[in-house]
Enzyme design. Sequence first.
Site, PDB file in Angstrom:
ATOM      1  N   LYS A  77     127.691 -27.534  27.417  1.00 26.96           N
ATOM      2  CA  LYS A  77     127.435 -28.969  27.582  1.00 26.96           C
ATOM      3  C   LYS A  77     126.384 -29.433  26.573  1.00 26.96           C
ATOM      4  O   LYS A  77     125.452 -28.681  26.253  1.00 26.96           O
ATOM      5  CB  LYS A  77     126.954 -29.185  29.020  1.00 26.96           C
ATOM      6  CG  LYS A  77     126.671 -30.622  29.418  1.00 26.96           C
ATOM      7  CD  LYS A  77     126.299 -30.687  30.898  1.00 26.96           C
ATOM      8  CE  LYS A  77     125.943 -32.075  31.366  1.00 26.96           C
ATOM      9  NZ  LYS A  77     125.622 -32.133  32.808  1.00 26.96           N
ATOM     10  N   SER A 152     128.287 -35.122  35.853  1.00 23.11           N
ATOM     11  CA  SER A 152     128.133 -35.496  34.465  1.00 23.11           C
ATOM     12  C   SER A 152     128.727 -34.490  33.473  1.00 23.11           C
ATOM     13  O   SER A 152     128.971 -34.842  32.329  1.00 23.11           O
ATOM     14  CB  SER A 152     126.642 -35.665  34.139  1.00 23.11           C
ATOM     15  OG  SER A 152     125.960 -34.425  34.301  1.00 23.11           O
ATOM     16  N   SER A 176     126.650 -32.098  39.265  1.00 22.24           N
ATOM     17  CA  SER A 176     127.362 -32.297  37.993  1.00 22.24           C
ATOM     18  C   SER A 176     128.238 -31.149  37.534  1.00 22.24           C
ATOM     19  O   SER A 176     128.971 -31.291  36.553  1.00 22.24           O
ATOM     20  CB  SER A 176     126.365 -32.619  36.878  1.00 22.24           C
ATOM     21  OG  SER A 176     126.032 -33.972  36.955  1.00 22.24           O
TER      22      SER A 176
HETATM   23  N1  GLN Z   1     126.100 -37.735  40.173  1.00 24.03           N
HETATM   24  C1  GLN Z   1     124.810 -37.169  39.980  1.00 24.03           C
HETATM   25  C2  GLN Z   1     123.898 -38.167  39.329  1.00 24.03           C
HETATM   26  O1  GLN Z   1     124.389 -39.101  38.811  1.00 24.03           O
HETATM   27  C3  GLN Z   1     124.972 -35.953  39.145  1.00 24.03           C
HETATM   28  C4  GLN Z   1     123.801 -35.588  38.288  1.00 24.03           C
HETATM   29  C5  GLN Z   1     123.790 -34.189  37.781  1.00 24.03           C
HETATM   30  O2  GLN Z   1     124.081 -33.238  38.513  1.00 24.03           O
HETATM   31  N2  GLN Z   1     123.380 -34.039  36.540  1.00 24.03           N
HETATM   32  O3  GLN Z   1     122.711 -38.058  39.345  1.00 24.03           O
END
Ligand code: GLN
Length: 482
Positions: A77, A152, A176
């Site tokens: 990522k 994400s 995420s």
């Molecule tokens: N949906 C979560 C957020 O928006 C996911 C974030 C993450 O795990 N990086 O904060």
Amino acid sequence: MFDYTNIEDYHHQLFSGEYTCLQAVVHYIQQIRDAKNLNAFVHVYEVECLTRAEELDRKRKGGAPIGKLHGVVIAIKDVICYKDHPVTAASAILEGFHSLYNSTAVQKLLDEEAIIIGSTNCDEFAMGSTNENSSYGVVLNAVDNTRVPGGSSGGSAVAVQARLCMISLGSDTGGSVRQPADFCGIVGFKPSYGSISRHGLIAYASSFDQIGIFANNIQDVAATFAVISGQDEYDSTVRRQTPQQMNIKDVVTKKYRIAYFSNAIDHASLDPEIKEATTQLISELKEEGHYVKGIEFDLLDYIVPVYYVLTTAEASSNLSRYDGVRFGKREVTEQDLTKFYTATRSKGFGKEVKRRLLLGTFVLSAGYHDAYFTKAQQVRTLICQKTENIFKDFDAILIPTVPVKAFKLGDLENDPITGYLADIYTVYANLAGIPGISVPLFKHRDGLPFGVQIMSNKYNELTLLELANELLITYRQPHFNV
Ligand code: GLN
């Protein structure tokens, strides 16, 4: 035609001469080119991967012992630092920035002879649930191109889903890794907080962030985890003890004590098909002789607010370093320093990141700090205590990964709250610091995949992965194939 199943088989195929690492890399480069429309990758390191594959082939054929991830093609990522390679957290503010060092996870992958094929698209600074908040544009779900892959770590999920690499790394601050794995029909694993070093992982919310792993089977997850976890002098939050030895067997005869949150299964926001499949799974597990019991988790509705207060607060502090002076893009103005910062940050950050920085700064501000930040910390402590108590009586907790099916592209554009609320089942593991995994078992009637989530006690990844493997082998719907 190159065909991949898992690391173990691949290594046999390399030794029997059926495949070479070079063939694998050539195959994936072609796959990535063919799937360009999915927008999963930000950068692909074609030339250096071909060279590295040739080197590895030569080394192996010369009889040298091979690394644990010899020739394994892995995508990372765009928040994970790889020396001399671009890293931007999918943000315009880091445009053109190249990492000066390897993250510990990447260093460990390289030491075990993995091949890092490229960096993957994601939501800006890992904030989001759809991969639509990216300066590189949206990523498409390979099963249904009108839907998001989740976020994400959407690009990393699609890279595995569409077979553009063997394994990928994401980051999981609040789901995420597990949420996009659920939307894409693959395995997504978030280890305990403190299992994998965060050194070289671009910070979002430091007391929640953890690197996670996407794969198509549990053995690959376990093998990768064994390599990248463990003590690190650069991250004092990593546990000092040596991680447990992982040897995930296909046949496990253990009977587990599994809790599920009955108020999560009865929650009004839960999609009826997800509820039906999860309830059915619970009955089947009972029939198989596992001890499965519903418990009320009375703090369930506090989970999302507590998560968003604390993570935005931490983010507002972490992201203050992006000022245009030290990293990435700079907006040149003729005016004073404050105006320079304002111009750089206004231009460099996207809408969602700005929303969270404003919220985080607000909850930390004098006058509101105790009402929001301190209160949320207190509730987090309660959540951790309750969790500890649950694991006195149970080996695992089972709940859905996400209450809804993969969003349509654009669905959350003017409705961020719906996205935040859909984090209800994933952010819990980050608040409590426990490991969680989404196991792809089911399909909606329209063909979209979804998973079930299990969590275990802190640092008990072995139990979690063994149970996940059993679920995958025994309880996957017969018509499930992505
Ligand atoms: N949906 C979560 C957020 O928006 C996911 C974030 C993450 O795990 N990086 O904060």
